[in-house]
Scaffold this motif. Structure first.
Motif: not given
Length: 200
Positions: A81-83, A85-89
């Motif tokens: 939930p805190g990301d 997007d996928e890049t941040a994850a």
């Protein structure tokens, strides 16, 4: 191929046409349910500078994990939930799993997503590691961190199709072994998709 040429090839690969991939690509008889809900995830295809060119950072998952123990994988995981997007994850997970500082990663872009048999829609994030990186495996998740030469994973002739019984049926999948490391399944499929885009 010199490191600069390898970097240029990766950047060009992101501009090449491509389509999403799936663990089911080699198993067309599998009928996927309509309306299935896939969980978003991101993995980091991180290339670092090595003695003879770029090297891909990979992990060997902990043998104590419930899911995919001992398998070869990219750093990464599901979108929390805190990301953003996928890049941040992918960047967050890489920091947690192998101690790669997100500030050291030049994100080049993303490749088309890959659907896994476990219900994830995985976005491969392509990045270059800048500066000195000394991986520290997270003991609960990672047994080992290692690097594979760019020339190995970008060589389409090194990929082969193998199979095994899974849930009562024979399932085919891609492999690209490197020494004692058996790189297969979704990891090999996503790498093969990148290799196809890199190929002239």
């Amino acid at each position: 191929m010199a490191t600069a040429e390898q970097e240029a090839a990766l950047r060009r690969a992101l501009r090449a046409p491509g389509t999403p991939s799936s663990d089911f690509d080699l198993n067309p008889a599998v009928v996927l349910p309509e309306g299935r809900k896939l969980r978003p995830a991101g993995v980091l295809m991180a290339f670092q500078h090595g003695a003879t060119g770029l090297e891909l950072v990979l992990t060997k998952r902990s043998s104590r994990l419930k899911h995919h123990p001992g398998q070869i994988a990219f750093p990464g995981g599901k979108v929390d939930p805190g990301d953003a997007d996928e890049t941040a994850a992918a960047l967050r997970e890489a920091q947690e799993e192998v101690a790669l500082d997100p500030a050291q990663v030049e994100v080049l872009g993303t490749l088309p997503p890959h659907e896994t048999v476990t219900g994830f829609l995985v976005t491969p994030v392509l990045g270059l590691v800048q500066g000195d990186f000394r991986p520290i495996p997270e003991p609960g998740e990672v047994d080992e961190v290692f690097a594979v030469p760019y020339a190995h994973v970008m060589d389409g002739s090194r990929y082969s199709v193998q199979g095994r019984r899974w849930r009562g049926q024979r399932r085919l999948y891609f492999t690209v072994p490197y020494g004692s490391y058996y790189i297969w399944g979704a990891t090999a499929r996503m790498l093969r998709a990148l290799a196809e885009r890199v190929a002239p």
